[in-house]
Design a protein around this motif. Sequence first.
Motif, PDB file in Angstrom:
ATOM      1  N   CYS A  18       0.833  -1.210   0.000  1.00  0.00           N
ATOM      2  CA  CYS A  18       0.000   0.000   0.000  1.00  0.00           C
ATOM      3  C   CYS A  18       0.866   1.259   0.000  1.00  0.00           C
ATOM      4  O   CYS A  18       0.567   2.222  -0.701  1.00  0.00           O
ATOM      5  CB  CYS A  18      -0.943  -0.007   1.197  1.00  0.00           C
ATOM      6  SG  CYS A  18      -2.264  -1.236   1.056  1.00  0.00           S
ATOM      7  N   ILE A  25      -4.495   3.281   3.960  1.00  0.00           N
ATOM      8  CA  ILE A  25      -5.160   2.254   4.758  1.00  0.00           C
ATOM      9  C   ILE A  25      -5.997   2.919   5.838  1.00  0.00           C
ATOM     10  O   ILE A  25      -5.531   3.807   6.535  1.00  0.00           O
ATOM     11  CB  ILE A  25      -4.121   1.322   5.414  1.00  0.00           C
ATOM     12  CG1 ILE A  25      -3.337   0.562   4.350  1.00  0.00           C
ATOM     13  CG2 ILE A  25      -4.790   0.370   6.395  1.00  0.00           C
ATOM     14  CD1 ILE A  25      -2.169  -0.228   4.913  1.00  0.00           C
ATOM     15  N   LEU A  40      -9.405  -0.091   3.046  1.00  0.00           N
ATOM     16  CA  LEU A  40      -8.730   1.049   2.445  1.00  0.00           C
ATOM     17  C   LEU A  40      -9.631   2.274   2.471  1.00  0.00           C
ATOM     18  O   LEU A  40     -10.846   2.158   2.615  1.00  0.00           O
ATOM     19  CB  LEU A  40      -8.297   0.676   1.036  1.00  0.00           C
ATOM     20  CG  LEU A  40      -7.383  -0.569   1.071  1.00  0.00           C
ATOM     21  CD1 LEU A  40      -7.314  -1.242  -0.271  1.00  0.00           C
ATOM     22  CD2 LEU A  40      -6.021  -0.207   1.570  1.00  0.00           C
TER      23      LEU A  40
END
Length: 78
Positions: A18, A25, A40
């Motif tokens: 990520c 996140i 997310l």
Amino acid sequence: MSRAINLSAPVADVEALCAKHNVAISVIENLSSGGTRVVLLNPDGAERIRSLMKAKIITTPVVRSPLHMARQPLPRYR
């Protein structure tokens, strides 16, 4: 589309992916049944992670800890 994804990968790997792709996140947690659940911040980021980790998506029911709490990643200061 859902922003939550269950992946058969360690939390550290999901966080690194990520960060590499600049996907924010909201919440991340270890699953009791193995793997990681990540939520997310936006659906576009979720779709990006789904396409990058399509081989590691858990499609079967998962077991979450009965004591799970929202665990947010530590803020990254630059």
